[in-house]
Design an enzyme around this catalytic site. Structure first.
Site, PDB file in Angstrom:
ATOM      1  N   PHE B 243      42.394  -8.939 -34.449  1.00 37.03           N
ATOM      2  CA  PHE B 243      41.149  -8.892 -34.413  1.00 37.03           C
ATOM      3  C   PHE B 243      40.219  -8.795 -35.907  1.00 37.03           C
ATOM      4  O   PHE B 243      39.164  -8.144 -36.063  1.00 37.03           O
ATOM      5  CB  PHE B 243      40.236  -8.074 -33.444  1.00 37.03           C
ATOM      6  N   GLY B 470      48.137 -13.184 -30.110  1.00 40.04           N
ATOM      7  CA  GLY B 470      47.785 -13.084 -28.832  1.00 40.04           C
ATOM      8  C   GLY B 470      46.978 -14.414 -28.340  1.00 40.04           C
ATOM      9  O   GLY B 470      46.672 -14.389 -27.168  1.00 40.04           O
ATOM     10  N   GLY B 725      38.164 -19.043 -32.368  1.00 39.27           N
ATOM     11  CA  GLY B 725      38.385 -17.558 -32.554  1.00 39.27           C
ATOM     12  C   GLY B 725      37.372 -16.477 -32.184  1.00 39.27           C
ATOM     13  O   GLY B 725      37.102 -15.518 -31.686  1.00 39.27           O
ATOM     14  N   GLU B 726      36.131 -16.907 -33.091  1.00 35.37           N
ATOM     15  CA  GLU B 726      35.163 -16.050 -33.093  1.00 35.37           C
ATOM     16  C   GLU B 726      34.067 -16.255 -32.208  1.00 35.37           C
ATOM     17  O   GLU B 726      33.212 -15.694 -32.008  1.00 35.37           O
ATOM     18  CB  GLU B 726      34.510 -16.124 -34.766  1.00 35.37           C
TER      19      GLU B 726
END
Lengths: 333, 759
Positions: B243, B470, B725-726
């Site tokens: 993250f 992940g 992703g964000e």
């Protein structure tokens, strides 16, 4: 974690002998003890594993006088017991809303009532000030981050909150705790006398004498146990300690409170019975005004420290909600 | 070989089809080896000793009791190894705090010593027995603390904007919204802890460490230790959550390498959960002053967004999400400013949706507040302010489908059942609120490389130093190669996370899939070129004398447009009975030619969607949240969330859905639960564990719907990938706050929103 000796007790006498002679600490589920050892908060020289005593202290027995819960009953076992589900719903409520299923499978009832505070300053040894951990060092929580800490029963030396759930039901229902001492004698004391208020000795959390072993909890029957519930208010829906919680058990006759048993969690230094609230309700019809009156009485002595300023108000609302919900419960005859 | 020019268009055959993770079975059966799982013979164990104060100096250590612990081996601190390493270079923000280079203490929990012992238990016990002597100075914790210093952020990597005259427009606006907002300190708290294992073999150093950028870590450690990058190998096959926290090098790695060199044996460190709060980065707390000017119809006349961010004493790290908020809505007058506030804290860093997560919160709340004030539906307000072009640069957007996301999402969510009046909807004892907010994130792509081999039996292997944190990166690489080589996904194996392989870019900023798949496509195309050239150059076979560029790979065959074909056994076997191999580099259009050289050195050549000169490239989404708030005790629960996203090509809907859903769930936790508590007196974190630092648990997460809207965007990059992703997390915090307002009429402008805010 420091090196320690592990003694396996196979009889109650062996357990109390180890605990007395080696200044041992009892180990049951270990869900709190091992945690605090890894954090270096406690450094027991000797652990006395009492799990083999489950044959003696691991039963639940219910009769007309009440229910007896062995100290080595696991939280998950008690939560599933049919007599508890039927006749003491508040005990079930308090158990299943605690921790996680994995922890409840391990944690014993005896260990659970001795759960230590979650105060951050107690649990982190790099803080020099904690009167509970290092007597006389001060209290970093006063003036620090204390959102989760207690407002009832606190002192100028310690504002740690008792974090558990089950014990609040025991104290409210007037339970007794069975104890076995090193000389083999047994005694029963009111559960309300098990924990001590912090006062100027917050390091002393209970009235147990060295080596004494909790053997059982005796919850007396009463016309209020079936109309009982535990209302737990917390940030997270699960796996969270109470910001405020309320135990309510009511005996209603034609809508009038014949008897009330009230406990509070998440807001007090110890498992907390709200005698003033019980007295305020008795003999009155249970309506919103009566509930609010009782809640005011319960928190009349609250002392706050900034981060937990909201707790008396949340505690009152939680108790009002619990009282009204208990009054509305469908109850078996 | 750098192959530039257009990527050959080809209809997708595997891309976009739901595909299970190719590493899923290994992960759920424990066969996936995370870096600290690596069994290193005869390893010693390290335990960090960290500072108990936030500012001052280390005066000394009393090691008497620690040395007496059986198994104790060594103690490292500034006195004996301080000169042996330099601090790691930060990817942003310039200088950072030091650790054991000197006696200086910059922040609480700073690494000041390393205990080494034969076992983890002995190292831990000895570390507890190290007595630390310090000379403490009064520390400054955060905004408003005595002793902090504030400075305007310099225009180095981030920009401020002044379009038109916002102050004048605000003064003249018929309607003005002027409000302050706050977001808290937050820590990533990946389940996998910060670990490092180092082993030397002569001059060669191997580092096993979870990383989002193995070449970056290699380059950084080489610089810190003064050795050649070529003498370092970094291995990070699986990462248990990052993250952003495992993107840059942290101080620990070089010290563990030095420890291993001193001992002459490998050293393994698994830092504790609480140490993770201070030995790596975090999301700093932010403050915002947001002003919107509008006319009576809700058309914006001015947007002013000023931000303040906390950082450490030496760093000017900041995220400056104003670069995005300035571009969200059509306004003729725009003003943005960002300042950093230096405190005695560790240096912050990337955390999922670094700029947008904290900066879209005030903007999207303010839009909701403006809508309520004007009596306009918040979706309609956004429609009235939808810009035709980038309001700052005037460039065209590379696909902007925000209103499609809102409209499709609203229909699915049942937005029309919302009574616009706050505190008007109720279900028994529970107040009901519906809220929405926009999401957006820059579409980024970096230079990257890949190597592909193909055997005559149709087995392919792709190798690149990419990172599966992940997200499902192994699987999208396999899908991409399978697509391009005309093979089933099961015939492609993928090796990543190792500097033995060709370099790949940092896995961050929603850029990794776009970055690595374009390199994989180029490598596959280079492989095809070899096969096709051999087939057409051959005197025998179906394709003798044909034009190689007309041939393609499909269904395990080399095929021509007339459907004549040749098996891979023949087509590949013609070149080698072993394997054909191709290596390729992809430098996205608009990047400097030396991008690959920088990548090999561990730097990050990235093209950001808001910095492009040809267009402004963002993905978009609309977030919808239903909250229920108990009328009396005010618990806030979220029975329903829906996100509708437009993010270009989705390579694997299975993992994309998980990733977007994970972002939304994190947004929920971030809005209602997550906050790192700081003791204001001591400048120390007090809830540095995941019992007290709350993230959402299963019971908090009920129905979560993810809608991925089709968006062919051939302009953003050849494969049309904009990144996800964000995107899932952005805007959820505002949607929750807007729903809380709708349920109660109470506007909370500070996160997380808690029970006490609503009593």
């Amino acid at each position: 974690m420091r090196p320690f000796a592990l003694e396996m007790a196979d009889t109650p006498a062996a357990a109390t002998n180890y605990a007395t002679q080696s200044a041992g600490t009892y180990l049951a589920g270990g869900t709190v003890l091992l945690d605090l050892m890894k954090l270096d908060v406690i450094e027991p020289q000797t652990l006395v594993d009492i799990n083999a005593l489950a044959d003696t202290y691991g039963a639940i027995e219910a009769d007309d006088d009440g229910i007896t819960l062995g100290a080595l009953v696991r939280m998950a076992e008690a939560e599933r017991h049919p007599a508890i589900r039927r006749d003491y719903p508040v005990i079930r409520d308090a158990l299943w809303q605690a921790a996680s299923p994995q922890l409840r499978n391990m944690a014993s009832l005896g260990g659970n009532v001795l759960q230590r505070t979650r105060c951050s300053y107690f649990r982190d040894v790099s803080w020099p000030e904690c009167n509970k951990r290092a007597p006389g060092s001060g209290c970093a929580a006063i003036g620090g981050n204390n959102r989760r800490l207690a407002v009832l029963g606190v002192s100028d030396h310690c504002i740690a909150s008792y974090p558990g759930d089950f014990a609040n039901a025991l104290v409210a229902l007037g339970a007794e705790v069975g104890l076995r001492s090193a000389d083999g004698s047994e005694r029963r004391v009111p559960f309300e006398d098990l924990h001590r208020l912090p006062g100027d000795t917050p390091e002393m959390e209970t009235n147990l004498v060295p080596g004494e072993l909790i053997t059982a909890f005796h919850v007396p029957a009463g016309p209020w146990t079936r109309r009982s519930l535990y209302r737990k208010v917390r940030d997270r829906t699960s796996y969270d300690f109470a910001l405020a919680s309320a135990v309510v058990a009511l005996h209603l006759e034609d809508g009038v409170v014949a008897a009330a048993r009230i406990g509070l969690g998440g807001v007090a230094a110890t498992p907390w019975r709200a005698h003033e609230a019980e007295a305020a309700l008795t003999g009155r019809p249970l309506d919103e005004a009566a509930a609010e009156h009782a809640a005011e009485a319960a928190f009349a002595g609250a002392v706050t420290h900034g981060g937990n300023d909201f707790k008396p108000e949340l505690g009152r609302r939680t108790l009002v909600r619990a009282l009204l919900e208990a009054a509305a419960m469908e109850v078996l005859p | 070989m750098t192959i530039q020019g257009p990527i050959r268009p080809q209809p997708f055959s595997r891309i976009g089809k739901p595909t299970p993770r190719i590493d899923g079975a290994a992960k759920v059966t424990g066969r996936a080896l995370y870096p600290s799982d690596e069994s290193v013979p005869h390893a010693a164990h390290a335990f960090l000793v960290t500072s108990p104060i936030a500012r001052g100096r280390v005066a000394g250590f009393d090691l008497g009791d620690a040395r007496a612990v059986p198994g104790f081996l060594d103690f490292l601190c500034h006195e004996n190894v301080g000169g042996q390493a330099k601090p790691p270079k930060q990817m942003a923000g310039g200088e950072t705090t030091t650790t054991m280079e000197s006696d200086r203490i910059w922040h609480d929990g700073q690494i000041i010593g390393v205990v080494l012992a034969d076992s983890f238990e002995a190292a831990r016990e000895a570390a507890f027995k190290v007595r630390i002597q310090t000379e403490a100075e009064p520390p400054s914790a955060t905004f408003g603390s005595a002793g902090t210093t504030e400075e305007q952020r310099e225009d180095e990597q981030k920009e401020d904007f002044a379009v038109g005259d916002a102050e004048m427009a605000l003064a003249a606006a018929p309607v003005m919204l002027d409000a302050w907002y706050e977001t808290p300190t937050q820590h990533h708290n990946a389940i996998e802890l910060f670990t490092t294992t180092c082993a030397w073999n002569g001059r060669q150093l191997t580092i096993w460490e979870p990383s989002q950028f193995v070449y970056g870590l290699r380059g950084n450690v080489a610089q810190q230790l003064g050795i050649e990058p070529a003498d370092i190998r970094v291995v990070s096959k699986f990462v248990g959550g990052a993250f952003g926290s495992k993107g840059g090098a942290t101080a620990r790695t070089a010290w563990i390498a030095i420890a291993a060199r001193r001992l002459g044996r490998p050293v393994k460190l698994v830092a504790t959960r609480d140490q993770g709060f201070t030995i790596a980065t975090y999301r700093a707390e932010t403050r915002h002053h947001l002003r919107l000017g509008a006319n009576g119809e809700g058309r914006l006349t001015a947007v002013s967004h000023e931000g303040w961010e906390v950082t450490s004493r030496p760093s000017f790290y900041n995220v400056s999400g104003t670069e995005t908020t300035a571009r969200m809505y059509a306004a003729p007058n725009i003003l943005t400013r960002v300042a950093v506030v230096h405190a005695d804290r560790n240096t912050p860093g990337f955390m999922r949706a670094p700029p947008e997560q904290p900066y879209m919160f005030p903007l999207e709340c303010a839009m909701d507040e403006l809508a309520a004030r004007l009596g306009i539906d918040p979706i309609e307000l956004r429609r009235r302010n939808e810009p035709a072009r980038d309001p700052v640069t005037g460039l065209a957007f590379s696909g902007r489908h925000l209103m499609t996301c809102f409209d499709r999402g609203a229909a699915e969510f049942g937005w029309n059942r919302r009574n616009a009046q706050p505190a008007s909807m109720r279900d028994g004892d529970w107040l009901v609120g519906l809220g929405c907010a926009a999401s957006t994130y820059t579409a980024n792509i970096a230079a990257s490389t890949a190597r592909v081999t193909l055997r005559p039996d149709g087995q392919a292997q792709v190798r690149l130093a990419g990172h599966d944190i992940g997200t499902g990166a192994y699987t999208v690489v396999a899908i991409t190669a399978a697509d391009r080589l005309g093979l089933p996904v099961g015939q492609v194996t993928v090796e990543m996370g190792d500097t033995e392989y060709p370099p790949a870019a940092l896995a961050a900023g929603s850029s990794h899939t776009a970055s690595i798949t374009h390199a994989v496509v180029r490598a596959c195309d280079a492989l095809l070129a070899q096969i096709a050239t051999a087939a057409t150059a051959s005197n025998a076979g179906a394709f003798a004398g044909r034009e190689p560029a007309t041939l393609s790979l499909r269904d395990g065959h080399l095929v021509a447009p007339d459907d004549s074909s040749e098996s891979l056994a023949d087509a590949v076997g013609r070149i080698s009975a072993g394997a054909v191999e191709a290596y390729a580099e992809n430098v996205p259009d608009g990047m400097p030619a030396d991008a690959i050289g920088k990548l090999y050195q561990g730097q990050l050549p990235i093209l950001r969607g808001q910095k492009r000169v040809d267009m402004t490239a963002y993905s978009f989404g609309a977030q919808f949240v239903e909250v229920r708030i108990h009328a009396r005790t005010r618990e806030i629960r979220v029975p329903r969330m829906l996100g509708a996203f437009s993010a270009g090509t989705i390579l694997n809907p299975t993992t994309a859905r998980s990733q977007l859903m994970g972002g939304m769930i994190w947004g929920l936790g971030s809005a209602l639960l997550e906050k790192t508590e700081i003791d204001q007196r001591a400048a120390r974190y007090t809830n540095d564990n995941i019992a007290e630092y709350h993230i959402a648990v299963n019971a908090d997460v009920r129905r979560v719907d993810v809608m991925m809207l089709p968006e062919p965007d051939g302009a953003v990059n050849p494969l049309g990938i904009k990144g996800i992703g964000e995107l899932g997390i952005v805007g959820v915090n505002a949607a929750v706050a807007n729903a809380v307002f709708h349920a109660t009429g109470q506007r909370v402008r500070r996160l997380p929103i808690r029970i006490e805010d609503l009593l």
